[in-house]
Motif scaffolding. Structure first.
Motif, PDB file in Angstrom:
ATOM      1  N   ALA A 140     -10.699   2.028   0.595  1.00 23.21           N
ATOM      2  CA  ALA A 140      -9.644   1.659  -0.362  1.00 23.21           C
ATOM      3  C   ALA A 140      -8.297   1.476   0.343  1.00 23.21           C
ATOM      4  CB  ALA A 140      -9.529   2.714  -1.455  1.00 23.21           C
ATOM      5  N   VAL A 141      -7.944   2.400   1.218  1.00 14.56           N
ATOM      6  CA  VAL A 141      -6.658   2.312   1.925  1.00 14.56           C
ATOM      7  C   VAL A 141      -6.641   1.087   2.843  1.00 14.56           C
ATOM      8  CG1 VAL A 141      -5.182   3.450   3.651  1.00 14.56           C
ATOM      9  CG2 VAL A 141      -6.121   4.759   1.736  1.00 14.56           C
ATOM     10  N   GLY A 142      -7.749   0.823   3.507  1.00 12.28           N
ATOM     11  CA  GLY A 142      -7.828  -0.366   4.362  1.00 12.28           C
ATOM     12  C   GLY A 142      -7.620  -1.644   3.572  1.00 12.28           C
ATOM     13  N   LEU A 143      -8.226  -1.724   2.388  1.00 10.24           N
ATOM     14  CA  LEU A 143      -8.060  -2.912   1.541  1.00 10.24           C
ATOM     15  C   LEU A 143      -6.634  -3.004   0.999  1.00 10.24           C
ATOM     16  CD1 LEU A 143     -11.461  -2.783  -0.345  1.00 10.24           C
ATOM     17  CD2 LEU A 143     -10.759  -4.489   1.359  1.00 10.24           C
ATOM     18  N   GLU A 144      -6.067  -1.867   0.615  1.00 10.35           N
ATOM     19  CA  GLU A 144      -4.678  -1.862   0.131  1.00 10.35           C
ATOM     20  C   GLU A 144      -3.731  -2.367   1.216  1.00 10.35           C
ATOM     21  OE1 GLU A 144      -4.522   1.729  -3.161  1.00 10.35           O
ATOM     22  OE2 GLU A 144      -4.047   2.210  -1.079  1.00 10.35           O
TER      23      GLU A 144
ATOM     24  N   ARG B  37      -2.085  -5.822   0.697  1.00 16.75           N
ATOM     25  CA  ARG B  37      -0.801  -5.391   0.126  1.00 16.75           C
ATOM     26  C   ARG B  37      -0.868  -5.227  -1.391  1.00 16.75           C
ATOM     27  NH1 ARG B  37       2.276  -5.000   4.289  1.00 16.75           N
ATOM     28  NH2 ARG B  37       2.375  -6.487   5.969  1.00 16.75           N
ATOM     29  N   ILE B  38      -1.839  -4.417  -1.803  1.00 15.91           N
ATOM     30  CA  ILE B  38      -2.037  -4.121  -3.224  1.00 15.91           C
ATOM     31  C   ILE B  38      -2.123  -2.619  -3.381  1.00 15.91           C
ATOM     32  CG2 ILE B  38      -3.238  -6.288  -3.759  1.00 15.91           C
ATOM     33  CD1 ILE B  38      -5.882  -4.594  -3.578  1.00 15.91           C
ATOM     34  N   ARG B  39      -2.192  -2.160  -4.626  1.00 16.48           N
ATOM     35  CA  ARG B  39      -2.422  -0.753  -4.940  1.00 16.48           C
ATOM     36  C   ARG B  39      -3.664  -0.653  -5.820  1.00 16.48           C
ATOM     37  NH1 ARG B  39      -1.093   1.625  -1.365  1.00 16.48           N
ATOM     38  NH2 ARG B  39       1.034   1.703  -0.685  1.00 16.48           N
TER      39      ARG B  39
ATOM     40  N   LEU C 155     -14.479  10.511   1.469  1.00 16.71           N
ATOM     41  CA  LEU C 155     -13.617  10.124   2.583  1.00 16.71           C
ATOM     42  C   LEU C 155     -13.832   8.660   2.956  1.00 16.71           C
ATOM     43  CD1 LEU C 155     -11.536  10.775   4.741  1.00 16.71           C
ATOM     44  CD2 LEU C 155     -13.406  11.574   6.192  1.00 16.71           C
ATOM     45  N   GLY C 156     -15.087   8.240   3.021  1.00 13.87           N
ATOM     46  CA  GLY C 156     -15.396   6.849   3.342  1.00 13.87           C
ATOM     47  C   GLY C 156     -14.836   5.887   2.306  1.00 13.87           C
ATOM     48  N   LEU C 157     -14.945   6.263   1.038  1.00 16.09           N
ATOM     49  CA  LEU C 157     -14.389   5.425  -0.037  1.00 16.09           C
ATOM     50  C   LEU C 157     -12.873   5.339   0.073  1.00 16.09           C
ATOM     51  CD1 LEU C 157     -16.621   6.658  -2.984  1.00 16.09           C
ATOM     52  CD2 LEU C 157     -16.708   4.398  -1.896  1.00 16.09           C
ATOM     53  N   THR C 158     -12.241   6.455   0.441  1.00 15.72           N
ATOM     54  CA  THR C 158     -10.787   6.464   0.607  1.00 15.72           C
ATOM     55  C   THR C 158     -10.370   5.584   1.780  1.00 15.72           C
ATOM     56  OG1 THR C 158     -10.647   8.680  -0.335  1.00 15.72           O
ATOM     57  CG2 THR C 158      -8.775   7.948   0.992  1.00 15.72           C
ATOM     58  N   VAL C 159     -11.072   5.695   2.899  1.00 14.65           N
ATOM     59  CA  VAL C 159     -10.780   4.847   4.061  1.00 14.65           C
ATOM     60  C   VAL C 159     -10.906   3.370   3.677  1.00 14.65           C
ATOM     61  CG1 VAL C 159     -11.642   4.135   6.352  1.00 14.65           C
ATOM     62  CG2 VAL C 159     -11.368   6.566   5.798  1.00 14.65           C
TER      63      VAL C 159
END
Length: 93
Positions: A47-51, A55-57, A41-45
């Motif tokens: 990754a999504v924050g950086l995306e 503005r990247i994927r 969950l922390g890794l997802t948070v």
């Protein structure tokens, strides 16, 4: 370390401390799971924050070689520097 990577490092630090409530230092050599104690969950948070911020994927394939804060910063900086792929409509003559 290059300027884009420093900007990404600053954002990683912000997300980890503000959103994931990490109290310690955030350094390029730290392991995301072992040292920062990030779970899936922390890794997802993160990754999504950086995306969202840059503005990247990021894909599953991207994550394969990423173990440290520095690895993640380099990956995001490369994604930011790479030109976006054209949309199908733009590719038509």
């Amino acid at each position: 370390m290059a300027e884009p990577e420093l900007e990404v490092l600053a954002e990683i630090h912000r997300i980890v401390t503000d959103e994931l409530e990490w109290k310690g230092a955030v350094e390029p050599g730290q392991d995301l799971v072992r040292d920062l104690q990030l779970d899936s969950l922390g890794l997802t948070v993160l990754a999504v924050g950086l995306e969202n911020r840059f503005r990247i994927r990021l894909s599953e394939e991207d994550a394969q070689g990423v173990r440290t804060v520095g690895d993640l910063a380099r990956l995001v900086a490369r994604r930011v520097a790479a030109p976006a792929e054209p949309l199908a409509e733009e590719a038509l003559p």
